[in-house]
Write a protein that holds these residues in place. Structure first.
Motif, PDB file in Angstrom:
ATOM      1  N   ARG A  16      89.479  67.300  47.220  1.00  0.00           N
ATOM      2  CA  ARG A  16      90.733  67.114  46.502  1.00  0.00           C
ATOM      3  C   ARG A  16      91.744  68.212  46.852  1.00  0.00           C
ATOM      4  O   ARG A  16      92.948  67.964  46.908  1.00  0.00           O
ATOM      5  CB  ARG A  16      90.477  67.020  45.001  1.00  0.00           C
ATOM      6  N   THR A  17      91.246  69.405  47.140  1.00  0.00           N
ATOM      7  CA  THR A  17      92.150  70.474  47.578  1.00  0.00           C
ATOM      8  C   THR A  17      92.745  70.117  48.936  1.00  0.00           C
ATOM      9  O   THR A  17      93.963  70.210  49.130  1.00  0.00           O
ATOM     10  CB  THR A  17      91.412  71.823  47.661  1.00  0.00           C
ATOM     11  N   ALA A  18      91.914  69.712  49.880  1.00  0.00           N
ATOM     12  CA  ALA A  18      92.405  69.346  51.212  1.00  0.00           C
ATOM     13  C   ALA A  18      93.426  68.215  51.117  1.00  0.00           C
ATOM     14  O   ALA A  18      94.492  68.263  51.734  1.00  0.00           O
ATOM     15  CB  ALA A  18      91.239  68.941  52.105  1.00  0.00           C
ATOM     16  N   TRP A  19      93.097  67.204  50.315  1.00  0.00           N
ATOM     17  CA  TRP A  19      93.998  66.059  50.148  1.00  0.00           C
ATOM     18  C   TRP A  19      95.288  66.484  49.452  1.00  0.00           C
ATOM     19  O   TRP A  19      96.385  66.122  49.878  1.00  0.00           O
ATOM     20  CB  TRP A  19      93.276  64.973  49.348  1.00  0.00           C
ATOM     21  N   GLY A  20      95.172  67.279  48.395  1.00  0.00           N
ATOM     22  CA  GLY A  20      96.345  67.703  47.639  1.00  0.00           C
ATOM     23  C   GLY A  20      97.270  68.620  48.405  1.00  0.00           C
ATOM     24  O   GLY A  20      98.488  68.568  48.264  1.00  0.00           O
ATOM     25  N   GLU A  21      96.694  69.449  49.253  1.00  0.00           N
ATOM     26  CA  GLU A  21      97.490  70.422  50.005  1.00  0.00           C
ATOM     27  C   GLU A  21      98.022  69.868  51.325  1.00  0.00           C
ATOM     28  O   GLU A  21      99.077  70.297  51.777  1.00  0.00           O
ATOM     29  CB  GLU A  21      96.650  71.666  50.309  1.00  0.00           C
ATOM     30  N   ALA A  72      98.165  65.801  39.257  1.00  0.00           N
ATOM     31  CA  ALA A  72      97.816  64.504  38.658  1.00  0.00           C
ATOM     32  C   ALA A  72      97.356  63.528  39.736  1.00  0.00           C
ATOM     33  O   ALA A  72      96.404  62.768  39.533  1.00  0.00           O
ATOM     34  CB  ALA A  72      99.003  63.935  37.887  1.00  0.00           C
ATOM     35  N   LYS A  73      98.007  63.567  40.882  1.00  0.00           N
ATOM     36  CA  LYS A  73      97.629  62.675  41.976  1.00  0.00           C
ATOM     37  C   LYS A  73      96.237  62.999  42.492  1.00  0.00           C
ATOM     38  O   LYS A  73      95.430  62.105  42.752  1.00  0.00           O
ATOM     39  CB  LYS A  73      98.646  62.777  43.115  1.00  0.00           C
ATOM     40  N   LEU A  74      95.920  64.279  42.673  1.00  0.00           N
ATOM     41  CA  LEU A  74      94.618  64.632  43.234  1.00  0.00           C
ATOM     42  C   LEU A  74      93.485  64.375  42.247  1.00  0.00           C
ATOM     43  O   LEU A  74      92.355  64.124  42.648  1.00  0.00           O
ATOM     44  CB  LEU A  74      94.582  66.063  43.772  1.00  0.00           C
ATOM     45  N   LEU A  75      93.789  64.420  40.962  1.00  0.00           N
ATOM     46  CA  LEU A  75      92.769  64.094  39.970  1.00  0.00           C
ATOM     47  C   LEU A  75      92.519  62.589  39.892  1.00  0.00           C
ATOM     48  O   LEU A  75      91.436  62.157  39.507  1.00  0.00           O
ATOM     49  CB  LEU A  75      93.163  64.635  38.593  1.00  0.00           C
ATOM     50  N   ALA A  76      93.507  61.787  40.270  1.00  0.00           N
ATOM     51  CA  ALA A  76      93.396  60.332  40.170  1.00  0.00           C
ATOM     52  C   ALA A  76      92.946  59.650  41.463  1.00  0.00           C
ATOM     53  O   ALA A  76      92.466  58.522  41.423  1.00  0.00           O
ATOM     54  CB  ALA A  76      94.745  59.753  39.737  1.00  0.00           C
ATOM     55  N   VAL A  77      93.085  60.309  42.600  1.00  0.00           N
ATOM     56  CA  VAL A  77      92.765  59.658  43.868  1.00  0.00           C
ATOM     57  C   VAL A  77      91.288  59.263  43.915  1.00  0.00           C
ATOM     58  O   VAL A  77      90.430  59.941  43.353  1.00  0.00           O
ATOM     59  CB  VAL A  77      93.144  60.553  45.077  1.00  0.00           C
ATOM     60  N   THR A  78      91.027  58.137  44.581  1.00  0.00           N
ATOM     61  CA  THR A  78      89.653  57.650  44.726  1.00  0.00           C
ATOM     62  C   THR A  78      89.323  57.459  46.203  1.00  0.00           C
ATOM     63  O   THR A  78      90.204  57.520  47.062  1.00  0.00           O
ATOM     64  CB  THR A  78      89.459  56.298  44.006  1.00  0.00           C
ATOM     65  N   SER A  79      88.074  57.180  46.455  1.00  0.00           N
ATOM     66  CA  SER A  79      87.641  56.990  47.844  1.00  0.00           C
ATOM     67  C   SER A  79      88.193  55.703  48.454  1.00  0.00           C
ATOM     68  O   SER A  79      87.976  55.444  49.636  1.00  0.00           O
ATOM     69  CB  SER A  79      86.114  57.014  47.940  1.00  0.00           C
ATOM     70  N   ALA A  80      88.949  54.918  47.690  1.00  0.00           N
ATOM     71  CA  ALA A  80      89.639  53.761  48.266  1.00  0.00           C
ATOM     72  C   ALA A  80      90.813  54.203  49.145  1.00  0.00           C
ATOM     73  O   ALA A  80      91.272  53.444  49.992  1.00  0.00           O
ATOM     74  CB  ALA A  80      90.133  52.832  47.154  1.00  0.00           C
ATOM     75  N   ASP A  81      91.279  55.426  48.949  1.00  0.00           N
ATOM     76  CA  ASP A  81      92.387  55.985  49.737  1.00  0.00           C
ATOM     77  C   ASP A  81      91.842  56.473  51.078  1.00  0.00           C
ATOM     78  O   ASP A  81      90.965  57.345  51.102  1.00  0.00           O
ATOM     79  CB  ASP A  81      93.015  57.145  48.958  1.00  0.00           C
ATOM     80  N   PRO A  82      92.342  55.948  52.200  1.00  0.00           N
ATOM     81  CA  PRO A  82      91.817  56.345  53.517  1.00  0.00           C
ATOM     82  C   PRO A  82      91.934  57.845  53.801  1.00  0.00           C
ATOM     83  O   PRO A  82      91.036  58.432  54.399  1.00  0.00           O
ATOM     84  CB  PRO A  82      92.647  55.535  54.511  1.00  0.00           C
ATOM     85  N   GLN A  83      93.035  58.460  53.361  1.00  0.00           N
ATOM     86  CA  GLN A  83      93.191  59.897  53.585  1.00  0.00           C
ATOM     87  C   GLN A  83      92.163  60.679  52.767  1.00  0.00           C
ATOM     88  O   GLN A  83      91.661  61.706  53.218  1.00  0.00           O
ATOM     89  CB  GLN A  83      94.605  60.358  53.235  1.00  0.00           C
ATOM     90  N   PHE A  84      91.855  60.195  51.575  1.00  0.00           N
ATOM     91  CA  PHE A  84      90.853  60.873  50.761  1.00  0.00           C
ATOM     92  C   PHE A  84      89.462  60.685  51.369  1.00  0.00           C
ATOM     93  O   PHE A  84      88.633  61.589  51.289  1.00  0.00           O
ATOM     94  CB  PHE A  84      90.898  60.405  49.307  1.00  0.00           C
TER      95      PHE A  84
END
Length: 144
Positions: A16-21, A72-84
């Motif tokens: 989530r840090t990598a995705w959020g940053e 809020a976005k990084l707490l809500a993202v799921t593995s359905a997101d390709p970038q995540f």
């Protein structure tokens, strides 16, 4: 996954840090963010001594700041997101100890699109620029 678990699971925190940053920087940018954390882990100091401690230390990775819109976005993202999905794969390498450092030992970075570089970004600490992030090795032993 309950939010409390997201904040105690090293894989989730690092992904989530990598995705959020750095989700806008692609896989290489997300790997570089994880490398900064990995290099902090290699030299425990005020910033923490474990994955969750390093990435969640106040005011170190801005996506976790309570006022950051990415939180809020990084707490809500799921593995359905390709970038995540990519962030999770990279974070798994960090957690397993197989992530390759692409930052030449950097432990800090900032977004070069900011109007002013942070005071700690002294030229002698500079390591590399990856995407829009300039990477530095600033502490606790600086240039070492």
């Amino acid at each position: 996954m309950p939010q409390a678990s997201l904040l105690t699971d090293p894989l989730q925190v690092s992904a989530r840090t990598a995705w959020g940053e750095a989700r806008g920087e692609g896989p290489t940018g997300m790997q570089a963010v994880l490398c900064a954390g990995m290099n902090r882990l290699a030299r425990p100091a005020w910033w923490g001594s474990d994955i969750c401690g390093v990435f969640l230390h106040p005011w170190q990775f801005s996506c976790w700041n309570s006022t950051d819109p990415n939180r809020a976005k990084l707490l809500a993202v799921t593995s359905a997101d390709p970038q995540f999905q990519t962030a999770l794969a990279l974070a798994q390498r960090l957690v397993s100890g197989t992530l390759t450092d692409i930052t030449s030992g950097a432990d800090s970075y900032y977004d070069t699109r900011l109007p002013n570089a942070p005071a700690w970004a002294a030229p002698r600490f500079y390591r590399c620029t990856i995407g829009h992030h300039a990477f530095y090795r600033v502490g606790p032993f600086g240039e070492g």
